[in-house]
Design a protein around this motif. Sequence first.
Motif, PDB file in Angstrom:
ATOM      1  N   VAL A  43      61.082  55.058  49.614  1.00 47.96           N
ATOM      2  CA  VAL A  43      61.247  56.466  49.994  1.00 47.96           C
ATOM      3  C   VAL A  43      59.881  57.148  50.072  1.00 47.96           C
ATOM      4  O   VAL A  43      59.610  57.947  50.979  1.00 47.96           O
ATOM      5  N   GLY A  44      58.995  56.815  49.139  1.00 45.72           N
ATOM      6  CA  GLY A  44      57.644  57.365  49.192  1.00 45.72           C
ATOM      7  C   GLY A  44      56.899  56.935  50.446  1.00 45.72           C
ATOM      8  O   GLY A  44      56.170  57.728  51.054  1.00 45.72           O
ATOM      9  N   ALA A  76      67.815  48.740  54.094  1.00 47.64           N
ATOM     10  CA  ALA A  76      69.217  49.054  54.401  1.00 47.64           C
ATOM     11  C   ALA A  76      69.798  50.013  53.373  1.00 47.64           C
ATOM     12  O   ALA A  76      70.508  50.967  53.717  1.00 47.64           O
ATOM     13  N   ARG A  77      69.484  49.786  52.117  1.00 49.44           N
ATOM     14  CA  ARG A  77      70.058  50.593  51.037  1.00 49.44           C
ATOM     15  C   ARG A  77      69.536  52.030  51.074  1.00 49.44           C
ATOM     16  O   ARG A  77      70.301  52.989  50.945  1.00 49.44           O
ATOM     17  N   THR A  78      68.231  52.194  51.264  1.00 53.19           N
ATOM     18  CA  THR A  78      67.669  53.551  51.251  1.00 53.19           C
ATOM     19  C   THR A  78      68.093  54.344  52.486  1.00 53.19           C
ATOM     20  O   THR A  78      68.420  55.532  52.382  1.00 53.19           O
ATOM     21  N   LEU A  79      68.109  53.711  53.643  1.00 48.59           N
ATOM     22  CA  LEU A  79      68.477  54.443  54.859  1.00 48.59           C
ATOM     23  C   LEU A  79      69.951  54.824  54.864  1.00 48.59           C
ATOM     24  O   LEU A  79      70.340  55.831  55.470  1.00 48.59           O
ATOM     25  N   ALA A  80      70.777  54.034  54.177  1.00 45.01           N
ATOM     26  CA  ALA A  80      72.207  54.351  54.110  1.00 45.01           C
ATOM     27  C   ALA A  80      72.460  55.653  53.355  1.00 45.01           C
ATOM     28  O   ALA A  80      73.534  56.259  53.495  1.00 45.01           O
ATOM     29  N   GLY A  81      71.486  56.112  52.590  1.00 50.34           N
ATOM     30  CA  GLY A  81      71.675  57.324  51.802  1.00 50.34           C
ATOM     31  C   GLY A  81      71.361  58.614  52.538  1.00 50.34           C
ATOM     32  O   GLY A  81      71.501  59.695  51.966  1.00 50.34           O
ATOM     33  N   TYR A  82      70.934  58.520  53.802  1.00 53.97           N
ATOM     34  CA  TYR A  82      70.581  59.728  54.559  1.00 53.97           C
ATOM     35  C   TYR A  82      71.696  60.100  55.535  1.00 53.97           C
ATOM     36  O   TYR A  82      72.299  59.229  56.173  1.00 53.97           O
ATOM     37  N   ARG A  83      71.925  61.391  55.664  1.00 51.21           N
ATOM     38  CA  ARG A  83      72.968  61.867  56.572  1.00 51.21           C
ATOM     39  C   ARG A  83      72.490  61.893  58.015  1.00 51.21           C
ATOM     40  O   ARG A  83      73.297  61.817  58.941  1.00 51.21           O
ATOM     41  N   SER A  84      71.191  62.038  58.219  1.00 55.73           N
ATOM     42  CA  SER A  84      70.675  62.079  59.589  1.00 55.73           C
ATOM     43  C   SER A  84      69.456  61.168  59.701  1.00 55.73           C
ATOM     44  O   SER A  84      68.603  61.144  58.816  1.00 55.73           O
ATOM     45  N   LEU A  85      69.413  60.420  60.793  1.00 58.79           N
ATOM     46  CA  LEU A  85      68.303  59.513  61.061  1.00 58.79           C
ATOM     47  C   LEU A  85      67.911  59.633  62.527  1.00 58.79           C
ATOM     48  O   LEU A  85      68.770  59.629  63.411  1.00 58.79           O
ATOM     49  N   HIS A  86      66.620  59.737  62.763  1.00 62.25           N
ATOM     50  CA  HIS A  86      66.118  59.680  64.131  1.00 62.25           C
ATOM     51  C   HIS A  86      66.503  58.324  64.721  1.00 62.25           C
ATOM     52  O   HIS A  86      66.505  57.307  64.013  1.00 62.25           O
ATOM     53  N   ASP A 103      78.227  43.710  48.093  1.00 65.84           N
ATOM     54  CA  ASP A 103      79.276  44.646  47.676  1.00 65.84           C
ATOM     55  C   ASP A 103      78.616  45.803  46.929  1.00 65.84           C
ATOM     56  O   ASP A 103      78.130  45.622  45.810  1.00 65.84           O
ATOM     57  N   PRO A 104      78.574  47.001  47.526  1.00 66.17           N
ATOM     58  CA  PRO A 104      77.889  48.124  46.875  1.00 66.17           C
ATOM     59  C   PRO A 104      78.524  48.534  45.549  1.00 66.17           C
ATOM     60  O   PRO A 104      77.878  49.217  44.741  1.00 66.17           O
ATOM     61  N   PRO A 147      63.368  60.154  57.492  1.00 68.56           N
ATOM     62  CA  PRO A 147      64.825  60.205  57.301  1.00 68.56           C
ATOM     63  C   PRO A 147      65.260  61.530  56.683  1.00 68.56           C
ATOM     64  O   PRO A 147      64.590  62.074  55.809  1.00 68.56           O
ATOM     65  N   GLY A 148      66.383  62.025  57.164  1.00 69.31           N
ATOM     66  CA  GLY A 148      66.902  63.286  56.653  1.00 69.31           C
ATOM     67  C   GLY A 148      66.423  64.506  57.402  1.00 69.31           C
ATOM     68  O   GLY A 148      66.922  65.610  57.176  1.00 69.31           O
ATOM     69  N   SER A 149      65.443  64.342  58.308  1.00 70.91           N
ATOM     70  CA  SER A 149      64.942  65.481  59.077  1.00 70.91           C
ATOM     71  C   SER A 149      66.005  65.945  60.071  1.00 70.91           C
ATOM     72  O   SER A 149      66.784  65.136  60.581  1.00 70.91           O
ATOM     73  N   PRO A 150      66.038  67.250  60.364  1.00 72.12           N
ATOM     74  CA  PRO A 150      66.975  67.734  61.390  1.00 72.12           C
ATOM     75  C   PRO A 150      66.710  67.039  62.716  1.00 72.12           C
ATOM     76  O   PRO A 150      65.555  66.854  63.116  1.00 72.12           O
ATOM     77  N   LEU A 151      67.759  66.636  63.371  1.00 70.38           N
ATOM     78  CA  LEU A 151      67.618  65.926  64.636  1.00 70.38           C
ATOM     79  C   LEU A 151      67.466  66.920  65.777  1.00 70.38           C
ATOM     80  O   LEU A 151      68.221  67.881  65.892  1.00 70.38           O
ATOM     81  N   ALA A 152      66.477  66.684  66.609  1.00 68.66           N
ATOM     82  CA  ALA A 152      66.249  67.527  67.784  1.00 68.66           C
ATOM     83  C   ALA A 152      66.533  66.711  69.032  1.00 68.66           C
ATOM     84  O   ALA A 152      66.385  65.486  69.046  1.00 68.66           O
ATOM     85  N   ASP A 153      66.957  67.405  70.072  1.00 67.86           N
ATOM     86  CA  ASP A 153      67.204  66.720  71.341  1.00 67.86           C
ATOM     87  C   ASP A 153      65.872  66.309  71.957  1.00 67.86           C
ATOM     88  O   ASP A 153      64.992  67.142  72.183  1.00 67.86           O
ATOM     89  N   VAL A 154      65.728  65.026  72.202  1.00 66.32           N
ATOM     90  CA  VAL A 154      64.498  64.504  72.791  1.00 66.32           C
ATOM     91  C   VAL A 154      64.857  63.689  74.027  1.00 66.32           C
ATOM     92  O   VAL A 154      65.773  62.864  73.994  1.00 66.32           O
TER      93      VAL A 154
END
Length: 373
Positions: A43-44, A76-86, A103-104, A147-154
């Motif tokens: 994450v860092g 895989a584990r860290t990215l699964a924790g974010y609601r929004s991903l570019h 198995d989580p 990860p987690g940043s607001p998604l903008a239309d690109v």
Amino acid sequence: MDTLRDAILRAATNRRAPLPRTGGLDAADVDGAARDVLDRMLVGLWEHGWLPVDVVEAVRRAAEPRAESVVVDAVARTLAGYRSLHPAWVEQAAAVDAVVWWDPAQPYLPQWAARHIEVLDEAVAVVVAALAALIPLPALPEIVPPPGSPLADVTHHHVDPKVLKRVRGLLAKAESTAFPEEAEALSAKAQELVTRHALERMPTEVATTASRRVWLDKRYFDGKAQIVHVVAEANRCRAVVYDLGFVALVGEELDLEIVELLSASLLVQATRAMVAAGDGARKGDESRSLAYRKSFLLSYAHRVGERLKAANEPPTDDDRLLPVLAERKRAVDQLFTTLFTRTVSKSTPIRSEAGWQAGRAAANRADLDVRRS
């Protein structure tokens, strides 16, 4: 838990520190400590410009394959924790095959150990090795929103699929032929095709300037990086070489895609030509030496760059295109100086005159005037 975390970090930062032992500890506690340290580290890195492919490539160069495995799982584990991903994060995760296979609901590390036929102590040692590779990594410029940043239309610009198919066909032929002259002529045709395609689209599309990273094999890195560099310059992009093992590119998205496509093919061709130059040589001959091969690739890159640049000169009488090219260059330069505030020039010594001459000859055999092809 805190003591085990500390022991894991000590072992990762100090090779003389003993590896943590898990005897008498609950497997869930061991898993929690190991995952916590590794996930926090990732994450860092996400917050300091690193992307999944970057992290996996860095670990691949510094640690054993099993360490790469636990890092891919941590991606895989860290990215699964974010609601929004570019979308780039999704693409990068797919590129390194980062999927939650375990198995989580159960502790991860014992499942990893069982999958690799290892005991839990050895699994912890692998996590330590992964951390030892990750801890020294410096911050990188942010080229994709974390990860987690607001998604903008690109709006993304890609090479037209029909053109891409033709270019890939030409490059595949260039990579498969045994004749250097034919390979270079085919590569030149591919370059001419994508250049014409890019220039035709420029006046009607809004530029989307971006940055990408191209990781290269460690062996003969300087020469291979120079090949990517000259292809970038020939296609209106700028490049910075990182000793970590990659070339950072800045350019319009369509041009970046072209650079990645062409440089990948030229790297295959250059490597094959370099090896062929030593065919039939006896052990100890100069043409099989490290200095010869490094000089060969640097010379190959230099000459290919000259020829690509000459082949890609834009028309000087197109009043509609010239202002667009100038504006694109300003945008690329602006992003480059924003991302890379301090760069230094680096020279690589040529230690084999024979290698330099052979590399230049290999890049100079073909007639690149594709209008006669």
